[in-house]
Design a protein around this motif. Structure first.
Motif, PDB file in Angstrom:
ATOM      1  N   PRO A  16       0.844  -1.206   0.000  1.00 52.67           N
ATOM      2  CA  PRO A  16       0.000   0.000   0.000  1.00 52.67           C
ATOM      3  C   PRO A  16       0.876   1.253   0.000  1.00 52.67           C
ATOM      4  CG  PRO A  16      -0.793  -1.602   1.601  1.00 52.67           C
ATOM      5  CD  PRO A  16       0.519  -2.126   1.106  1.00 52.67           C
ATOM      6  N   ASP A  17       0.434   2.296  -0.676  1.00 48.09           N
ATOM      7  CA  ASP A  17       1.268   3.484  -0.877  1.00 48.09           C
ATOM      8  C   ASP A  17       1.766   4.091   0.432  1.00 48.09           C
ATOM      9  OD1 ASP A  17       1.011   3.242  -3.587  1.00 48.09           O
ATOM     10  OD2 ASP A  17      -0.533   4.793  -3.793  1.00 48.09           O
ATOM     11  N   ASP A  18       0.896   4.134   1.458  1.00 49.55           N
ATOM     12  CA  ASP A  18       1.329   4.768   2.706  1.00 49.55           C
ATOM     13  C   ASP A  18       2.408   3.938   3.393  1.00 49.55           C
ATOM     14  OD1 ASP A  18      -0.475   2.720   3.255  1.00 49.55           O
ATOM     15  OD2 ASP A  18      -1.453   3.773   4.919  1.00 49.55           O
ATOM     16  N   ALA A  19       2.262   2.614   3.368  1.00 52.00           N
ATOM     17  CA  ALA A  19       3.279   1.750   3.973  1.00 52.00           C
ATOM     18  C   ALA A  19       4.583   1.819   3.193  1.00 52.00           C
ATOM     19  CB  ALA A  19       2.780   0.311   4.033  1.00 52.00           C
ATOM     20  N   GLU A  20       4.479   1.804   1.868  1.00 52.77           N
ATOM     21  CA  GLU A  20       5.681   1.904   1.030  1.00 52.77           C
ATOM     22  C   GLU A  20       6.421   3.207   1.294  1.00 52.77           C
ATOM     23  OE1 GLU A  20       6.981   2.016  -3.716  1.00 52.77           O
ATOM     24  OE2 GLU A  20       4.883   1.727  -3.157  1.00 52.77           O
ATOM     25  N   SER A  21       5.689   4.306   1.343  1.00 55.82           N
ATOM     26  CA  SER A  21       6.319   5.613   1.576  1.00 55.82           C
ATOM     27  C   SER A  21       7.003   5.670   2.939  1.00 55.82           C
ATOM     28  CB  SER A  21       5.270   6.731   1.480  1.00 55.82           C
ATOM     29  OG  SER A  21       4.737   6.793   0.171  1.00 55.82           O
ATOM     30  N   ALA A  22       6.351   5.129   3.957  1.00 57.07           N
ATOM     31  CA  ALA A  22       6.927   5.160   5.308  1.00 57.07           C
ATOM     32  C   ALA A  22       8.197   4.325   5.380  1.00 57.07           C
ATOM     33  CB  ALA A  22       5.903   4.657   6.317  1.00 57.07           C
ATOM     34  N   LEU A  23       8.177   3.128   4.815  1.00 60.86           N
ATOM     35  CA  LEU A  23       9.358   2.258   4.848  1.00 60.86           C
ATOM     36  C   LEU A  23      10.521   2.871   4.076  1.00 60.86           C
ATOM     37  CD1 LEU A  23       8.014  -1.380   4.346  1.00 60.86           C
ATOM     38  CD2 LEU A  23       9.282  -0.518   6.312  1.00 60.86           C
ATOM     39  N   GLU A  24      10.218   3.413   2.924  1.00 64.36           N
ATOM     40  CA  GLU A  24      11.284   3.865   2.033  1.00 64.36           C
ATOM     41  C   GLU A  24      11.928   5.169   2.491  1.00 64.36           C
ATOM     42  OE1 GLU A  24       9.812   1.653  -2.048  1.00 64.36           O
ATOM     43  OE2 GLU A  24       9.593   3.833  -1.902  1.00 64.36           O
ATOM     44  N   ALA A  25      11.246   5.923   3.326  1.00 59.78           N
ATOM     45  CA  ALA A  25      11.805   7.195   3.787  1.00 59.78           C
ATOM     46  C   ALA A  25      12.797   7.019   4.938  1.00 59.78           C
ATOM     47  CB  ALA A  25      10.678   8.122   4.222  1.00 59.78           C
ATOM     48  N   ARG A  26      12.785   5.859   5.604  1.00 58.19           N
ATOM     49  CA  ARG A  26      13.552   5.682   6.837  1.00 58.19           C
ATOM     50  C   ARG A  26      14.971   5.191   6.575  1.00 58.19           C
ATOM     51  NH1 ARG A  26       8.723   2.422   9.999  1.00 58.19           N
ATOM     52  NH2 ARG A  26       7.416   4.244  10.421  1.00 58.19           N
ATOM     53  N   THR A  27      15.892   5.713   7.361  1.00 52.75           N
ATOM     54  CA  THR A  27      17.239   5.155   7.483  1.00 52.75           C
ATOM     55  C   THR A  27      17.348   4.577   8.883  1.00 52.75           C
ATOM     56  OG1 THR A  27      18.165   6.806   5.965  1.00 52.75           O
ATOM     57  CG2 THR A  27      19.709   5.650   7.415  1.00 52.75           C
ATOM     58  N   VAL A  28      17.693   3.307   8.992  1.00 48.69           N
ATOM     59  CA  VAL A  28      17.716   2.685  10.319  1.00 48.69           C
ATOM     60  C   VAL A  28      18.763   3.339  11.197  1.00 48.69           C
ATOM     61  CG1 VAL A  28      16.823   0.476   9.504  1.00 48.69           C
ATOM     62  CG2 VAL A  28      19.297   0.848   9.568  1.00 48.69           C
ATOM     63  N   ALA A  29      18.474   3.368  12.505  1.00 48.15           N
ATOM     64  CA  ALA A  29      19.392   4.003  13.456  1.00 48.15           C
ATOM     65  C   ALA A  29      20.645   3.167  13.686  1.00 48.15           C
ATOM     66  CB  ALA A  29      18.680   4.224  14.788  1.00 48.15           C
ATOM     67  N   ARG A  30      20.526   1.868  13.464  1.00 50.16           N
ATOM     68  CA  ARG A  30      21.637   0.942  13.728  1.00 50.16           C
ATOM     69  C   ARG A  30      21.492  -0.232  12.792  1.00 50.16           C
ATOM     70  NH1 ARG A  30      21.862  -3.835  16.541  1.00 50.16           N
ATOM     71  NH2 ARG A  30      23.841  -4.376  17.563  1.00 50.16           N
ATOM     72  N   VAL A  31      22.608  -0.745  12.293  1.00 50.31           N
ATOM     73  CA  VAL A  31      22.569  -1.943  11.456  1.00 50.31           C
ATOM     74  C   VAL A  31      22.004  -3.086  12.289  1.00 50.31           C
ATOM     75  CG1 VAL A  31      23.944  -3.603  10.135  1.00 50.31           C
ATOM     76  CG2 VAL A  31      24.530  -1.178  10.090  1.00 50.31           C
ATOM     77  N   TRP A  32      21.080  -3.854  11.741  1.00 51.00           N
ATOM     78  CA  TRP A  32      20.485  -4.961  12.472  1.00 51.00           C
ATOM     79  C   TRP A  32      21.555  -5.954  12.908  1.00 51.00           C
ATOM     80  CZ3 TRP A  32      16.270  -6.240   8.263  1.00 51.00           C
ATOM     81  CH2 TRP A  32      15.380  -5.162   8.164  1.00 51.00           C
TER      82      TRP A  32
END
Length: 268
Positions: free
Chosen positions: A252-268
């Motif tokens: 869904p567009d809102d989920a895609e936009s939210a995921l793609e905008a983030r840079t993780v704070a720490r490598v998993w």
């Protein structure tokens, strides 16, 4: 055994993962996409600015690539890593091979004395341990190979591949990976045929009960062998801007936009 040394999992990893699962805002909640074989939420769309023809999608036993005959390179590779008891993989194949499904038919000899490694997108070790000998041999098809500087190939790129193959499945159950090159507007070419990327990306997707998160990396060709992965964290939006590819397009567009905008704070 969660703390099997092969799986490179520490007590700190477990504590961090539990915190992430219950308290982090890195996850978004989505309905499960239909096909979750080798790619999560669909193949990437063709690039928008390289001038290449749309990617030729080539399916293999353990991964899929989108290939550009015009650039003599894969544009992306997609694969899935899942948890299992790790055993020694079959011996590494000796030879890279021309992929006769392509029209470019890039020969491994084009890389000789070029200053670049024949760099895998879908990795030898991870594919071999999950999908077996035939799948491992298929990772040595030239449709899965890009010119990559040795320091990057044997350094941070390999380090991340190993985390994905040995640590992430034991911690998260399964993950999906997209890896590929980043090209400049007029890339150098090996022997006038194989375009040389200026950088590489890797995107890892993790899902737990309909909660999805992702982390992304961008590595310049000149990345030092001892570089820390944390220095190359990026957002998926960053990767899309550099490649012209559209990722996770079936969400869904809102989920895609939210995921793609983030840079993780720490490598998993």
């Amino acid at each position: 055994n969660l703390f099997d040394s092969r799986k490179q999992i520490t007590a700190f990893d477990v504590a961090w993962d539990l915190w992430q699962l219950y308290y982090s805002e890195d996850f978004v909640r989505v309905p499960p996409p239909g096909d979750r074989g080798f790619a999560y939420a669909g193949w990437p769309e063709p690039p928008g600015f390289t001038g290449a023809a749309p990617a030729r999608v080539l399916a293999n036993s353990g991964y899929v690539v989108g290939y550009s005959d015009a650039l003599g390179n894969p544009l992306w590779a997609a694969y899935r890593m899942f948890d299992l008891e790790l055993k020694d993989p079959p011996p590494r194949p000796d030879d890279f091979v021309v992929d006769l499904r392509t029209t470019a038919r890039i020969d491994p000899a084009l890389y000789s004395r070029s200053g670049y490694d024949r760099g895998h997108l879908a990795p030898n070790y991870g594919i071999a341990t999950r999908y077996g000998r035939q799948a491992q041999e298929e990772t040595f098809r030239m449709s899965n190979i890009c010119p990559q500087r040795h320091a990057l190939n044997a350094g941070p790129w390999k380090q991340l591949e190993q985390k994905i193959a040995t640590s992430y499945p034991g911690r998260f159950g399964e993950v999906w990976v997209l890896a590929g090159p980043v090209f400049g507007p007029q890339p150098e070419r090996l022997k006038g045929r194989v375009a040389v990327p200026e950088a590489f990306f890797m995107i890892i997707v993790d899902e737990d009960a309909g909660r999805v998160r992702a982390q992304a990396f961008l590595f310049p060709q000149g990345t030092p062998a001892d570089a820390a992965l944390d220095s190359y964290r990026a957002s998926i939006d960053d990767v899309e801007r550099r490649t012209g590819l559209d990722f996770l397009r079936e969400l869904p567009d809102d989920a895609e936009s939210a995921l793609e905008a983030r840079t993780v704070a720490r490598v998993w």
